[in-house]
Design a protein around this motif. Structure first.
Motif, PDB file in Angstrom:
ATOM      1  N   LYS A 182     -34.354 -12.670 -41.038  1.00  0.00           N
ATOM      2  CA  LYS A 182     -35.444 -11.838 -40.243  1.00  0.00           C
ATOM      3  C   LYS A 182     -35.339 -11.979 -38.900  1.00  0.00           C
ATOM      4  N   GLY A 183     -34.211 -12.877 -38.355  1.00  0.00           N
ATOM      5  CA  GLY A 183     -34.213 -13.044 -36.859  1.00  0.00           C
ATOM      6  C   GLY A 183     -32.750 -12.835 -36.348  1.00  0.00           C
ATOM      7  N   SER A 184     -32.149 -13.597 -35.691  1.00  0.00           N
ATOM      8  CA  SER A 184     -30.886 -13.558 -35.014  1.00  0.00           C
ATOM      9  C   SER A 184     -30.090 -14.200 -36.000  1.00  0.00           C
ATOM     10  N   GLY A 185     -29.226 -12.976 -36.451  1.00  0.00           N
ATOM     11  CA  GLY A 185     -28.068 -13.295 -37.315  1.00  0.00           C
ATOM     12  C   GLY A 185     -26.690 -14.119 -36.886  1.00  0.00           C
ATOM     13  N   PRO A 186     -25.883 -14.308 -37.658  1.00  0.00           N
ATOM     14  CA  PRO A 186     -24.639 -14.966 -37.256  1.00  0.00           C
ATOM     15  C   PRO A 186     -23.631 -14.066 -36.956  1.00  0.00           C
ATOM     16  N   ILE A 187     -22.507 -14.476 -36.201  1.00  0.00           N
ATOM     17  CA  ILE A 187     -21.459 -13.713 -36.194  1.00  0.00           C
ATOM     18  C   ILE A 187     -20.599 -13.511 -37.554  1.00  0.00           C
ATOM     19  N   HIS A 188     -19.707 -12.902 -37.401  1.00  0.00           N
ATOM     20  CA  HIS A 188     -18.866 -12.779 -38.573  1.00  0.00           C
ATOM     21  C   HIS A 188     -17.580 -13.530 -38.462  1.00  0.00           C
ATOM     22  N   HIS A 189     -17.539 -14.849 -38.827  1.00  0.00           N
ATOM     23  CA  HIS A 189     -16.325 -15.480 -38.501  1.00  0.00           C
ATOM     24  C   HIS A 189     -15.242 -15.142 -39.282  1.00  0.00           C
ATOM     25  N   PHE A 190     -15.173 -14.485 -40.647  1.00  0.00           N
ATOM     26  CA  PHE A 190     -14.102 -14.153 -41.327  1.00  0.00           C
ATOM     27  C   PHE A 190     -13.838 -12.928 -41.415  1.00  0.00           C
ATOM     28  N   TYR A 191     -13.943 -12.094 -40.029  1.00  0.00           N
ATOM     29  CA  TYR A 191     -13.840 -10.602 -40.097  1.00  0.00           C
ATOM     30  C   TYR A 191     -12.386 -10.343 -40.526  1.00  0.00           C
ATOM     31  N   LYS A 192     -11.416 -10.896 -40.406  1.00  0.00           N
ATOM     32  CA  LYS A 192      -9.933 -10.860 -40.617  1.00  0.00           C
ATOM     33  C   LYS A 192      -9.764 -10.541 -42.028  1.00  0.00           C
ATOM     34  N   PRO A 206     -15.665  -6.497 -23.655  1.00  0.00           N
ATOM     35  CA  PRO A 206     -16.800  -5.551 -23.555  1.00  0.00           C
ATOM     36  C   PRO A 206     -18.037  -6.330 -23.971  1.00  0.00           C
ATOM     37  N   ARG A 207     -19.223  -6.117 -23.372  1.00  0.00           N
ATOM     38  CA  ARG A 207     -20.559  -6.722 -23.704  1.00  0.00           C
ATOM     39  C   ARG A 207     -21.193  -5.895 -24.978  1.00  0.00           C
ATOM     40  N   ILE A 208     -21.292  -6.613 -25.932  1.00  0.00           N
ATOM     41  CA  ILE A 208     -21.988  -6.115 -27.408  1.00  0.00           C
ATOM     42  C   ILE A 208     -23.156  -6.147 -27.368  1.00  0.00           C
ATOM     43  N   THR A 209     -24.030  -5.090 -27.793  1.00  0.00           N
ATOM     44  CA  THR A 209     -25.495  -5.065 -27.791  1.00  0.00           C
ATOM     45  C   THR A 209     -26.023  -5.614 -29.439  1.00  0.00           C
ATOM     46  N   THR A 210     -26.290  -6.616 -29.661  1.00  0.00           N
ATOM     47  CA  THR A 210     -26.623  -6.842 -31.025  1.00  0.00           C
ATOM     48  C   THR A 210     -27.456  -8.173 -30.818  1.00  0.00           C
ATOM     49  N   LYS A 211     -28.130  -8.407 -31.759  1.00  0.00           N
ATOM     50  CA  LYS A 211     -29.248  -9.564 -31.762  1.00  0.00           C
ATOM     51  C   LYS A 211     -28.296 -10.823 -32.902  1.00  0.00           C
ATOM     52  N   ASN A 212     -27.267 -10.279 -33.606  1.00  0.00           N
ATOM     53  CA  ASN A 212     -26.521 -11.219 -34.184  1.00  0.00           C
ATOM     54  C   ASN A 212     -25.645 -12.125 -33.315  1.00  0.00           C
ATOM     55  N   THR A 213     -26.163 -12.951 -32.640  1.00  0.00           N
ATOM     56  CA  THR A 213     -25.153 -13.687 -31.801  1.00  0.00           C
ATOM     57  C   THR A 213     -25.288 -15.459 -32.043  1.00  0.00           C
ATOM     58  N   HIS A 214     -26.436 -15.611 -32.978  1.00  0.00           N
ATOM     59  CA  HIS A 214     -26.600 -16.977 -33.456  1.00  0.00           C
ATOM     60  C   HIS A 214     -25.179 -17.883 -33.661  1.00  0.00           C
ATOM     61  N   GLY A 215     -25.231 -18.964 -32.831  1.00  0.00           N
ATOM     62  CA  GLY A 215     -24.060 -19.866 -32.865  1.00  0.00           C
ATOM     63  C   GLY A 215     -22.766 -19.355 -32.140  1.00  0.00           C
ATOM     64  N   THR A 216     -22.827 -18.342 -31.344  1.00  0.00           N
ATOM     65  CA  THR A 216     -21.595 -18.069 -30.503  1.00  0.00           C
ATOM     66  C   THR A 216     -21.067 -19.244 -29.927  1.00  0.00           C
ATOM     67  N   GLY A 217     -21.909 -20.011 -29.101  1.00  0.00           N
ATOM     68  CA  GLY A 217     -21.388 -21.308 -28.428  1.00  0.00           C
ATOM     69  C   GLY A 217     -20.585 -22.289 -28.844  1.00  0.00           C
ATOM     70  N   CYS A 218     -21.279 -22.536 -30.180  1.00  0.00           N
ATOM     71  CA  CYS A 218     -20.783 -23.572 -30.941  1.00  0.00           C
ATOM     72  C   CYS A 218     -19.287 -23.003 -31.446  1.00  0.00           C
ATOM     73  N   SER A 219     -19.095 -21.642 -31.894  1.00  0.00           N
ATOM     74  CA  SER A 219     -17.907 -21.032 -32.603  1.00  0.00           C
ATOM     75  C   SER A 219     -17.042 -20.982 -31.407  1.00  0.00           C
ATOM     76  N   LEU A 220     -17.298 -20.628 -30.168  1.00  0.00           N
ATOM     77  CA  LEU A 220     -16.284 -20.572 -29.269  1.00  0.00           C
ATOM     78  C   LEU A 220     -15.787 -21.978 -29.031  1.00  0.00           C
ATOM     79  N   SER A 221     -16.481 -23.038 -28.982  1.00  0.00           N
ATOM     80  CA  SER A 221     -16.077 -24.309 -28.285  1.00  0.00           C
ATOM     81  C   SER A 221     -15.234 -24.757 -29.648  1.00  0.00           C
ATOM     82  N   SER A 222     -15.458 -24.478 -30.963  1.00  0.00           N
ATOM     83  CA  SER A 222     -14.639 -24.940 -32.154  1.00  0.00           C
ATOM     84  C   SER A 222     -13.434 -24.125 -32.055  1.00  0.00           C
TER      85      SER A 222
END
Length: 269
Positions: free
Chosen positions: A256-266, A203-219
């Motif tokens: 104040k801008g685009s926040g990060p994703i939550h890497h350690f949600y688990k 599902p597509r999530i509506t949020t501005k906290n997507t900074h670093g998603t590309g880096c995180s996915l590839s890693s």
């Protein structure tokens, strides 16, 4: 003795912690891999943007690469932004020498604003010297357009673009759909060896906290490859990780801008 799945991350530093090597290390740790690094550039940035960039010399990049590989080694390598032709040539030379089993490249060439991050000679060097050595690359739509030399057309299936990229560069492609519209985000994996297409939907999530998603996915993808998962399994697990991290990160406010994703949600109780 136990051993860690080892990931060597080659990328720039993000002082804000949301993207770059900081996001890479967080993703690798969350996905079960041990990280070593080759830092290619230092940035002064935060959630609002990049204020300054200072490149690391090719010689220091070479020294970092050699220090890690001669002692620790790597089951997989993840490559992020390489800011100059000279750096690309240095990294390409060491990849050729050490020949790591898995190489994942996130071809960071276009900023969120649409501005190019690499000069023309650096883009060509990336296409000629780095991408052909990779097992899989993870471009977004603007990067795909730059690599193919054509703009996306609504009349053409998204999977056809992944196939075209894979056949052009002879590497597998995980094409990210974040720039597209719709209720679902459907990334496309094209395995260049088997010619198999795998659709990775969330599902597509509506949020501005997507900074670093590309880096995180590839890693995340590289971390799972380091653990012995197939390309299809690693891609699906990485997609699931990113979806859950974006979903969990939407509840937080950092900066104040685009926040990060939550890497350690688990780890949340």
């Amino acid at each position: 003795m136990k051993t860690y799945p080892k990931l060597l991350i080659i990328a720039g530093s993000d002082s804000g912690g949301g993207a770059g090597i900081q996001a890479d290390i967080k993703s690798a740790g969350a996905c079960g891999a041990y990280s070593a690094t080759v830092i290619t550039a230092i940035t002064a940035q935060n959630t609002l943007g990049v204020n300054a960039i200072e490149g690391v010399s090719p010689q220091m990049i070479a020294n970092q690469f050699t220090a890690v590989m001669e002692d620790i080694g790597a089951d997989a390598v993840k490559i992020g932004m390489l800011h100059s032709k000279e750096v690309i040539e240095e990294v390409a030379k060491h990849l050729q020498h050490y020949k790591p089993k898995h190489i994942v490249i996130d071809p960071v060439m276009v900023a969120t604003s649409g501005d190019r991050l690499l000069q023309e000679d650096a883009i060509q060097a990336l296409m000629d010297q780095i991408i052909p050595q990779a097992e899989v690359m993870t471009p977004n739509v603007p990067e795909m357009e730059l690599l193919l030399g054509e703009n996306i057309k609504n009349s053409m299936e998204f999977s056809e673009y992944a196939k075209a990229l894979a056949e052009k560069f002879k590497v597998s492609v995980l094409l990210k759909a974040g720039h597209l519209k719709g209720d679902k985000s459907v990334d496309i994996l094209f395995n260049v060896k088997t010619k198999q297409i795998t659709k990775l939907s969330s599902p597509r999530i509506t949020t501005k906290n997507t900074h670093g998603t590309g880096c995180s996915l590839s890693s995340a993808l590289a971390s799972y490859l380091a653990q012995g998962f197939s390309l299809e399994e690693a891609s699906q697990k990485a997609k699931t990780f990113i979806y859950q991290a974006i979903k969990a990160g939407g509840d937080y406010k950092i900066g104040k801008g685009s926040g990060p994703i939550h890497h350690f949600y688990k780890l949340e109780g």
